[in-house]
Design an enzyme around this catalytic site. Structure first.
Site, short mmCIF file in Angstrom:
data_model
loop_
_atom_site.label_atom_id
_atom_site.label_comp_id
_atom_site.label_asym_id
_atom_site.label_seq_id
_atom_site.Cartn_x
_atom_site.Cartn_y
_atom_site.Cartn_z
N CYS A 167 1.44 7.28 37.20
CA CYS A 167 1.44 6.00 36.48
C CYS A 167 0.10 5.84 35.78
CB CYS A 167 1.64 4.87 37.49
SG CYS A 167 1.65 3.24 36.73
N LEU A 168 0.15 5.36 34.53
CA LEU A 168 -1.10 5.18 33.77
C LEU A 168 -1.99 4.13 34.43
CD1 LEU A 168 0.35 5.35 30.15
CD2 LEU A 168 -0.92 7.13 31.37
N GLY B 215 6.12 6.42 29.75
CA GLY B 215 6.64 5.06 29.89
C GLY B 215 5.48 4.09 30.03
N GLN C 32 1.28 -3.81 32.15
CA GLN C 32 0.19 -2.83 32.22
C GLN C 32 -0.85 -3.05 31.12
OE1 GLN C 32 3.16 0.65 32.63
NE2 GLN C 32 1.33 1.38 33.68
N HIS D 162 11.06 3.14 37.42
CA HIS D 162 9.61 3.00 37.61
C HIS D 162 9.07 1.86 36.71
CE1 HIS D 162 5.39 4.81 37.91
NE2 HIS D 162 5.29 3.97 36.91
N GLU D 163 9.49 1.86 35.44
CA GLU D 163 8.99 0.84 34.51
C GLU D 163 9.54 -0.54 34.86
OE1 GLU D 163 6.54 1.66 32.80
OE2 GLU D 163 6.81 3.81 33.07
N HIS E 94 7.57 -2.32 37.44
CA HIS E 94 6.36 -2.97 36.93
C HIS E 94 6.62 -4.44 36.57
CE1 HIS E 94 3.25 0.10 36.64
NE2 HIS E 94 4.08 0.95 36.08
NI NI Z 1 3.73 3.01 35.88
#
Ligand code: NI
Length: 168
Positions: A94-95, A46, A51, A136-137, A140
């Site tokens: 998470c990236l 995701g 991000q 989660h996304e 963000h």
């Molecule tokens: Ni994330």
């Protein structure tokens, strides 16, 4: 199609509250494709627009496993129609928080309404991993990272390590 650099916490741009898109036009559709390319390259399951430094309510998801056919979801202006009372815990990463993982508890199932890459309104029922990734996304888009669901102690420890790693 292009890869974009992924911001890493504690970058202040990850804390911004993102604005909805007026409509999913060609520019937004291209952002979705860039997000997918960047996510697949990372690799991740995701990725949300903030991000990569774009403060708009756009995200992409693909939870297909290695070797399975890709199942990309391109999502703009998502809203929860329903969230289950039942919760589920999942070890999240998470990236933007590389190499750190922690259990987060969230509703186990949900119904989502959103605009797809052709500006069509869609609804999606999700449970399990997909429900977790969607939440989660969506966090963000409001400047919330999974570490914000942890204790202050744990969050600050992770942020200190990330800051130290970047200084190296
Ligand atoms: Ni994330």
């Amino acid at each position: 199609m292009a890869l974009r650099p992924i911001l890493v916490a504690p970058d202040p741009r990850l804390k911004a509250k993102c604005l909805p898109v007026a409509k999913v036009d060609g520019e937004v559709a291209r952002l979705m494709d860039d997000l997918l390319d960047t996510m697949y390259a990372a690799p991740g399951i995701g990725l949300a627009a903030p991000q990569v430094g774009a403060s708009v309510r756009v995200l992409v998801i693909d939870i297909a496993k290695d070797g399975e056919e890709r199942q990309p979801l391109r999502i703009a202006n998502p809203e929860f129609v329903w969230l289950s009372d039942e919760d589920r815990s999942y070890e999240e990463g998470c990236l933007s928080v590389p190499e750190h993982y922690a259990e987060v508890t969230r509703p186990a199932a949900l119904r989502l309404r959103y605009l797809d890459h052709q500006n069509e309104i869609r609804e999606l029922d999700a449970e399990g991993l997909l429900a977790t990734v969607i939440q989660h996304e969506m966090d963000h888009l409001d400047g919330v990272l999974f570490i914000d669901h942890l204790s202050n102690l744990k969050r600050n420890m992770i942020l200190r390590k990330l800051t130290k790693a970047r200084a190296r």
